[in-house]
Design an enzyme around this catalytic site. Structure first.
Site, PDB file in Angstrom:
ATOM      1  N   ASP A   1       0.156  -2.085  12.576  1.00  0.00           N
ATOM      2  CA  ASP A   1       1.063  -2.525  10.976  1.00  0.00           C
ATOM      3  C   ASP A   1       0.805  -4.298  11.265  1.00  0.00           C
ATOM      4  OD1 ASP A   1       2.315  -3.449   8.498  1.00  0.00           O
ATOM      5  OD2 ASP A   1       2.160  -1.013   8.355  1.00  0.00           O
TER       6      ASP A   1
ATOM      7  N   THR B   1      -1.416   7.535  -0.789  1.00  0.00           N
ATOM      8  CA  THR B   1      -2.510   7.102  -1.746  1.00  0.00           C
ATOM      9  C   THR B   1      -3.278   6.155  -1.224  1.00  0.00           C
ATOM     10  OG1 THR B   1      -1.526   6.452  -2.903  1.00  0.00           O
ATOM     11  CG2 THR B   1      -1.215   8.257  -4.136  1.00  0.00           C
TER      12      THR B   1
ATOM     13  N   ARG C   1       0.663  -1.325   0.042  1.00  0.00           N
ATOM     14  CA  ARG C   1       0.363   0.008  -0.091  1.00  0.00           C
ATOM     15  C   ARG C   1       0.824   0.851  -0.365  1.00  0.00           C
ATOM     16  NH1 ARG C   1      -4.334   1.235   4.595  1.00  0.00           N
ATOM     17  NH2 ARG C   1      -3.136   1.275   5.499  1.00  0.00           N
TER      18      ARG C   1
ATOM     19  N   ASP D   1       4.614  -5.010   9.745  1.00  0.00           N
ATOM     20  CA  ASP D   1       5.695  -4.803  11.052  1.00  0.00           C
ATOM     21  C   ASP D   1       5.577  -5.810  11.962  1.00  0.00           C
ATOM     22  OD1 ASP D   1       6.377  -3.241   8.833  1.00  0.00           O
ATOM     23  OD2 ASP D   1       5.795  -1.021   9.608  1.00  0.00           O
TER      24      ASP D   1
HETATM   25  C1  PRP Z   1      -1.399  -4.291   4.866  1.00  0.00           C
HETATM   26  C2  PRP Z   1      -2.317  -6.101   4.505  1.00  0.00           C
HETATM   27  C3  PRP Z   1      -3.006  -5.715   3.244  1.00  0.00           C
HETATM   28  C4  PRP Z   1      -2.540  -4.673   3.456  1.00  0.00           C
HETATM   29  C5  PRP Z   1      -4.771  -3.816   3.800  1.00  0.00           C
HETATM   30  O1  PRP Z   1      -0.474  -4.580   3.969  1.00  0.00           O
HETATM   31  O2  PRP Z   1      -1.727  -6.655   5.195  1.00  0.00           O
HETATM   32  O3  PRP Z   1      -2.605  -6.407   3.221  1.00  0.00           O
HETATM   33  O4  PRP Z   1      -2.537  -3.510   3.935  1.00  0.00           O
HETATM   34  O5  PRP Z   1      -5.087  -2.022   3.797  1.00  0.00           O
HETATM   35  P1  PRP Z   1      -6.241  -2.220   2.136  1.00  0.00           P
HETATM   36  O6  PRP Z   1      -7.657  -2.498   2.964  1.00  0.00           O
HETATM   37  O7  PRP Z   1      -6.535  -0.790   2.137  1.00  0.00           O
HETATM   38  O8  PRP Z   1      -5.615  -2.240   1.152  1.00  0.00           O
HETATM   39  P2  PRP Z   1       0.865  -3.535   4.030  1.00  0.00           P
HETATM   40  O9  PRP Z   1       0.181  -3.039   1.925  1.00  0.00           O
HETATM   41  O10 PRP Z   1       1.338  -2.611   4.916  1.00  0.00           O
HETATM   42  O11 PRP Z   1       2.205  -4.704   3.141  1.00  0.00           O
HETATM   43  P3  PRP Z   1       2.497  -5.752   4.407  1.00  0.00           P
HETATM   44  O12 PRP Z   1       1.772  -6.424   4.772  1.00  0.00           O
HETATM   45  O13 PRP Z   1       4.166  -6.401   3.366  1.00  0.00           O
HETATM   46  O14 PRP Z   1       3.496  -5.177   5.473  1.00  0.00           O
HETATM   47  N1  URA Z   2      -2.688  -2.597   7.032  1.00  0.00           N
HETATM   48  C1  URA Z   2      -1.961  -2.757   8.209  1.00  0.00           C
HETATM   49  O1  URA Z   2      -1.208  -3.712   8.278  1.00  0.00           O
HETATM   50  N2  URA Z   2      -2.799  -2.518   9.351  1.00  0.00           N
HETATM   51  C2  URA Z   2      -4.088  -1.629   9.336  1.00  0.00           C
HETATM   52  O2  URA Z   2      -4.898  -1.199  10.179  1.00  0.00           O
HETATM   53  C3  URA Z   2      -4.728  -0.964   7.475  1.00  0.00           C
HETATM   54  C4  URA Z   2      -3.617  -1.632   6.630  1.00  0.00           C
END
Ligand code: PRP
Ligand code: URA
Length: 205
Positions: free
Chosen positions: A197, A106, A102, A200
């Site tokens: 997160d 944006t 993400r 993380d």
């Molecule tokens: C997080 C999560 C989802 C997404 C959800 O991933 O694991 O994939 O955000 O958000 P959305 O519904 O608004 O799209 P992130 O992009 O942070 O990547 P990561 O899993 O590598 O931390």
């Molecule tokens: N991705 C995450 O990991 N946590 C949130 O709350 C939203 C998006």
């Protein structure tokens, strides 16, 4: 679109521990896997089976065999935390991967990786613990639909109403199985109260 919330006291205690900011990554990983086991059981409640018969030490027993095994597709990174629960319960599962990140400004997902097995006619268990804006799940479903998956069930740990709505508009036939539907999103598109997160916390980054 259907959204099923797993209603089980053990799932609730696991989710509470995941939400706790004091939970360290080592425990977070373990709790994620345990909660994912409950999500897989709920998601496969309608899995087709066929009749079979086995010999017990004392006679014969009529039983059931899975009529087909779904394909698991974790969204990288955070979905990886749920994968072991699927491979433990469905050892013959094929696994594909979709990498999405993400954008912090944006909130739109950018695709950086895709490796999918043949999906024509398949039932896909899509693994992503956070359904926030729904952009990532919808983008993953675009890719699965393009590969002609017949049925998609998204397994999530926490979902926001905004994400459920967005995904339902983009992919009305998708089924969502989650441990909780939270209040909504904050100004950074994080789920409130959520658990922070997920990636993380899972990987200690
Ligand atoms: C997080 C999560 C989802 C997404 C959800 O991933 O694991 O994939 O955000 O958000 P959305 O519904 O608004 O799209 P992130 O992009 O942070 O990547 P990561 O899993 O590598 O931390
Ligand atoms: N991705 C995450 O990991 N946590 C949130 O709350 C939203 C998006």
């Amino acid at each position: 679109m259907t959204a099923t919330v797993v209603d089980h006291p053990l799932a609730a205690t696991l989710l509470t521990a995941l939400r706790d900011r004091a939970t360290p990554p080592s425990l977070f990983r373990l709790l994620t896997k345990r909660l994912a086991l409950a999500l897989v059981l709920e998601a496969t409640r309608t899995a087709p089976t066929t009749a079979c018969r086995v010999e017990t030490p004392l006679g014969h027993a009529d039983g059931r065999a899975l009529a087909g095994v779904p394909v698991a597709v974790p969204i990288l990174r955070a979905g990886l935390g749920m994968l072991e629960a699927v491979t433990e319960l469905l050892p013959d599962v094929a696994v594909g991967y979709i990498g999405l990140e993400r954008d912090h400004a944006t909130f739109h997902p950018a695709a950086y990786y895709s490796k999918l097995p043949p999906l024509a006619g398949a039932w896909v268990l899509l693994l992503d613990p956070m359904l926030a804006t729904g952009g990532s799940a919808a983008a993953a479903c675009d890719a699965l639909a393009a590969a002609r998956a017949a049925r998609i069930t998204l397994l999530s740990v926490v979902a926001a109403p905004e994400g459920i709505r967005h995904l339902g508009e983009r992919h009305p036939a998708v089924e969502v199985v989650t441990a909780a539907i939270d209040l909504g999103l904050d100004e950074h598109a994080y789920i409130v109260p959520g658990l922070g997160d997920f990636g993380d916390r899972l990987f200690g980054t």
